[in-house]
Design an enzyme around this catalytic site. Sequence first.
Site, PDB file in Angstrom:
ATOM      1  N   CYS A 166     -16.956  56.527  22.025  1.00 42.01           N
ATOM      2  CA  CYS A 166     -17.589  56.025  20.838  1.00 42.01           C
ATOM      3  C   CYS A 166     -19.126  55.163  21.231  1.00 42.01           C
ATOM      4  CB  CYS A 166     -17.019  55.046  19.986  1.00 42.01           C
ATOM      5  SG  CYS A 166     -15.960  55.876  18.744  1.00 42.01           S
ATOM      6  N   CYS A 197      13.393  49.089  38.274  1.00 40.34           N
ATOM      7  CA  CYS A 197      13.491  47.569  38.018  1.00 40.34           C
ATOM      8  C   CYS A 197      13.754  47.598  36.242  1.00 40.34           C
ATOM      9  CB  CYS A 197      12.086  46.799  38.184  1.00 40.34           C
ATOM     10  SG  CYS A 197      11.728  46.443  39.879  1.00 40.34           S
ATOM     11  N   CYS A 202       2.208  46.147  38.988  1.00 40.41           N
ATOM     12  CA  CYS A 202       3.627  46.687  39.197  1.00 40.41           C
ATOM     13  C   CYS A 202       3.748  47.348  40.544  1.00 40.41           C
ATOM     14  CB  CYS A 202       4.291  47.516  38.145  1.00 40.41           C
ATOM     15  SG  CYS A 202       4.974  46.372  36.749  1.00 40.41           S
TER      16      CYS A 202
END
Lengths: 140, 286, 109
Positions: free
Chosen positions: B139, B205, B247
């Site tokens: 946009c 995990c 992570c």
Amino acid sequence: MELNRRKMLVLGTAGAAVTAFGALPAFASATEDAIAEFTGGADVGEGGVELTAPEIAENGNTVPIEVSAPGAVAISIFADGNPTPPVATFKFGPLAASQFASTRIRLAGTQNVIAVAEMEDGSFKQASANVKVTIGGCGG
Amino acid sequence: MTKTTVTGGRLIIAAAASAFALAAYAGPDEDELVVNEDIEMVTKTDAPDHVDAFDTIYSGWRFRSDETQALQADDFDNPAMLWVEQAAEVWNTAAGSEEKSCSSCHNDVDSMAGVKAVYPKWNEDAGEVRTLEMQINDCRENRMGAEPWKYTGGDMTNMVALLASVSRGMPVNVAIDGPAQSTWEQGKEIYYTRYGQLELSCANCHEDNYGNMIRADHLSQGQINGFPTYRLKNTKLNAVHARFKGCIRDTRAHTFSPGSPEFVALELYVASRGNGLSVEGPSVRN
Amino acid sequence: MAEGVKPRVKVPKKASAGETITIKTLISHQMESGQRKDDDGNVIPRSIINRFVVDFNGENVIDVQMEPAISTNPFFEFEATVPESGDFKFTWYDDDGSVYEETQTVTVG
């Protein structure tokens, strides 16, 4: 229950092993000095002050606390394990509907939070709460 | 187990003491989330068919302490709303060579309700799966003639949080079939691949060990229905790709870049694992 | 003025005379404690909001002295008595001399 190291770690971090890990406040004298500055050295009694804090804080950056001391003119908060113990002092004006306040504070580690109230008659009362601050992990 | 309905305000604190007796249990709690005493959030529901690992999916909200949970129950208590308000101003502010704002085409931001729930989404014209961030920059560049925002920068994350906020309470429902399927498969592949010196996959995990402690913290199922999320750790809004990066970095690996095709695929896959949970962004987490 | 500082207050618009109302306030502020170091090891100077005052029609409700131990984006909740219609005035004082103000009208009916 057999306590191996792994279980101890889990218990310690979960805060179940309260007495075993009850650390001495590292900056006790600085806290005493700060409280004396607020009270002018007057004796501080117990009762009449309610301090609500989590037993275990998930993150020391943002620990919600509440203080209430009906009839107080001011309440001062101290954290005895912080580099500088004073946290905040609430002075209540004529339009305060109660001597209650809630805020979010920083705790550098597991420590005692102490609320000292100055009562209308000039006496001082205090309450304290031990807050265990968990550090480490990924946050998810 | 105590069950508390968290609706914001001071009653939460009163409930905290009893709940903390259970703190040694690291799994999801049974608390329920109602935001602003109005938006009922689904934070626990049946796992979608394409998730084999468990029968029930939980929002990360269920793994947080009562105090952290309470921060999300009221928009005034939720610090993330500071940035949502900033984005609401940007929504109505013209930018770029076309002198258009978001509202020039999309009107009131409330008209975007439901959009966040279905992203990432296949874009037929572009021939690719797009995240909301990619669509926002499309946009900006092609309709507004403005500079694109940095993928996980403040402006971008604030805008995604604004768009998430108007979809709150609606179920996450990303499409994984049709033209999106190959991207979804790629994301699944990444999810189950062990990365880094620690050789950990997402699943090690968040699938095998959710509900257990990782150091002093609770491992959740790694659901992303709450993103962008305000973290107490860094006291700001965090984008989902920044979380993925964190992570993978924690596995001691070289990570993919925010906005990379790998992370777009991973976002689609991870989002799909939460199909049925409510859009919660901007949530509050540790 | 510190950048991007934005106050928010939550006050009921209406009250009955003498009613106790709950007020919440939040202001976006880094609250740099003076305890942190930058990447080069230099201490980042303290820069906090050090005082927060709430008055109603010129009479004080609460006056808070704030230290670096107050969290980023300071939040306060407290209770006020509303004797008549009027304005709550909220004032935050920054270390750098900036003053942030917000006013909220309450109608007693």
